[in-house]
Enzyme design. Structure first.
Site, PDB file in Angstrom:
ATOM      1  CG  HIS A 265      -1.939  -1.100   1.177  1.00 24.27           C
ATOM      2  ND1 HIS A 265      -2.485  -1.675   2.317  1.00 24.27           N
ATOM      3  CD2 HIS A 265      -2.501  -1.767   0.123  1.00 24.27           C
ATOM      4  CE1 HIS A 265      -3.330  -2.630   1.970  1.00 24.27           C
ATOM      5  NE2 HIS A 265      -3.354  -2.708   0.651  1.00 24.27           N
TER       6      HIS A 265
ATOM      7  N   GLY B  31      -0.193 -10.378  11.966  1.00 24.04           N
ATOM      8  CA  GLY B  31      -0.822  -9.125  12.365  1.00 24.04           C
ATOM      9  C   GLY B  31      -1.784  -8.536  11.355  1.00 24.04           C
TER      10      GLY B  31
ATOM     11  CG  ASN C  15      -4.655 -10.850  13.431  1.00 25.43           C
ATOM     12  OD1 ASN C  15      -4.029  -9.804  13.334  1.00 25.43           O
ATOM     13  ND2 ASN C  15      -5.975 -10.868  13.585  1.00 25.43           N
TER      14      ASN C  15
END
Length: 314
Positions: free
Chosen positions: A161, A260, A286
């Site tokens: 991203h 995560g 997670n």
């Protein structure tokens, strides 16, 4: 957990100074890390076996790997942005179309930048960097924009991203360092000051419309176009060449570890589907459920920085 934040940005003898104060009934350690059960020694052994058997391990990380560095995420129970406020992240279309939206965003980001850019890698980032150095980690894909993997020394890395430490001109595509833009903000806003309450995951803070109105935003020094952080906002799309590149890395891997991430965003989830179709073993670390729990052969609910350093990559 009760939390309050104060972030003040003001001038002092011509120099900008930021002061962040935060109080929490749970203390400042682990402020944005959701509650989790104690480490299960058997689960640790299972993850150790998973890593030991991996020869071309691909790791995908999300916001949960950086919460232990003090950066909040969006979705964590009780401590994520959605749990703490009713605010929503900025949308790509709004940013591109509206100058007032860009002004509000950059004012908030200007105040938050000294805090955001000062964060350092935690033991999870260092562990993954060490795995790469020792030849265990084949490729690392992160959905995060905080540059903490780079700070930890990871090089076989794709920032899916983008990265908040870079700024992009929407017209000519010129890239500049975010630190240089901060200096331009300071020159344009020598008397502007603001106090914010609340921190967002992507480096900005919460300001009122009144505070933002007088904030001046520079344009591209090359062509005069509008500036945007070199990241994918909500509603935006990842560059297709980058998507193809990551798909190739997944197909070259022999196992995939998610660290995560709840995988709620399709831009990351699609690579788990590719791994599943290729019949790669998938493990997920997670806190809380993820979109791919039913595809994983192993699921662990523990803080990333607590568990990953326990794993021997040899």
């Amino acid at each position: 957990m009760k939390m309050s934040f104060g972030l003040t940005f003001r001038t002092a003898k011509g120099r900008w100074m930021a002061n962040l104060s935060r109080q929490s009934s749970g203390g400042s350690i682990g402020l944005f890390v959701p509650p989790s059960p104690p480490l299960d020694p058997e689960k640790v052994k299972e993850l150790q076996r998973f890593i030991t058997l991996s020869r071309r391990l691909l790791v995908m990380t999300g916001a949960g790997v950086s919460t232990e560095s003090g950066i909040p995420d969006y979705r964590s129970e009780k401590v994520g942005l959605y749990a703490r406020t009713n605010r929503k992240p900025i949308q790509h279309g709004d940013f591109v179309r509206s100058a007032p939206v860009r002004q509000r965003y950059w004012a908030r980001n200007f105040v938050g930048w000294p805090w955001f850019s000062s964060h350092q890698p935690n033991p999870a980032h260092w562990a993954l960097s060490n795995w790469e150095r020792l030849g265990k980690l084949y490729w690392l894909v992160t959905q995060n924009v905080d540059a903490l993997h780079t700070k930890a020394g990871s090089r076989r890395l794709t920032e899916l991203h983008g990265c908040m430490h870079r700024v992009l001109c929407l017209d000519c595509g010129e890239q500049t360092p975010r630190t240089a833009l901060q200096e331009r903000f300071e020159v344009l806003n020598p008397t502007w000051s603001a106090e914010a309450h609340g921190l967002a995951p992507d480096g900005d803070v919460f300001l009122t419309d009144e505070q933002v109105q007088s904030f001046q935003v520079p344009c591209c020094s090359r062509c005069g176009g509008p500036l945007k952080p070199d990241v994918v906002f909500f509603g935006g799309t990842v560059n297709p060449d980058k998507v193809d590149f990551v798909h190739k890395r997944v197909k070259e891997a022999d196992s995939l570890l998610v660290v995560g991430s709840s995988l709620q965003v399709y831009s990351g989830y699609r690579f788990i589907l590719t791994a599943w179709e290729k019949k790669l073993p998938i493990a997920i670390l997670n806190i809380g459920p993820t979109r791919s729990d039913d595809l994983a052969c192993l699921k662990l609910d523990s803080p990333c920085g607590e568990l990953l350093p326990l794993i021997d990559p040899h």
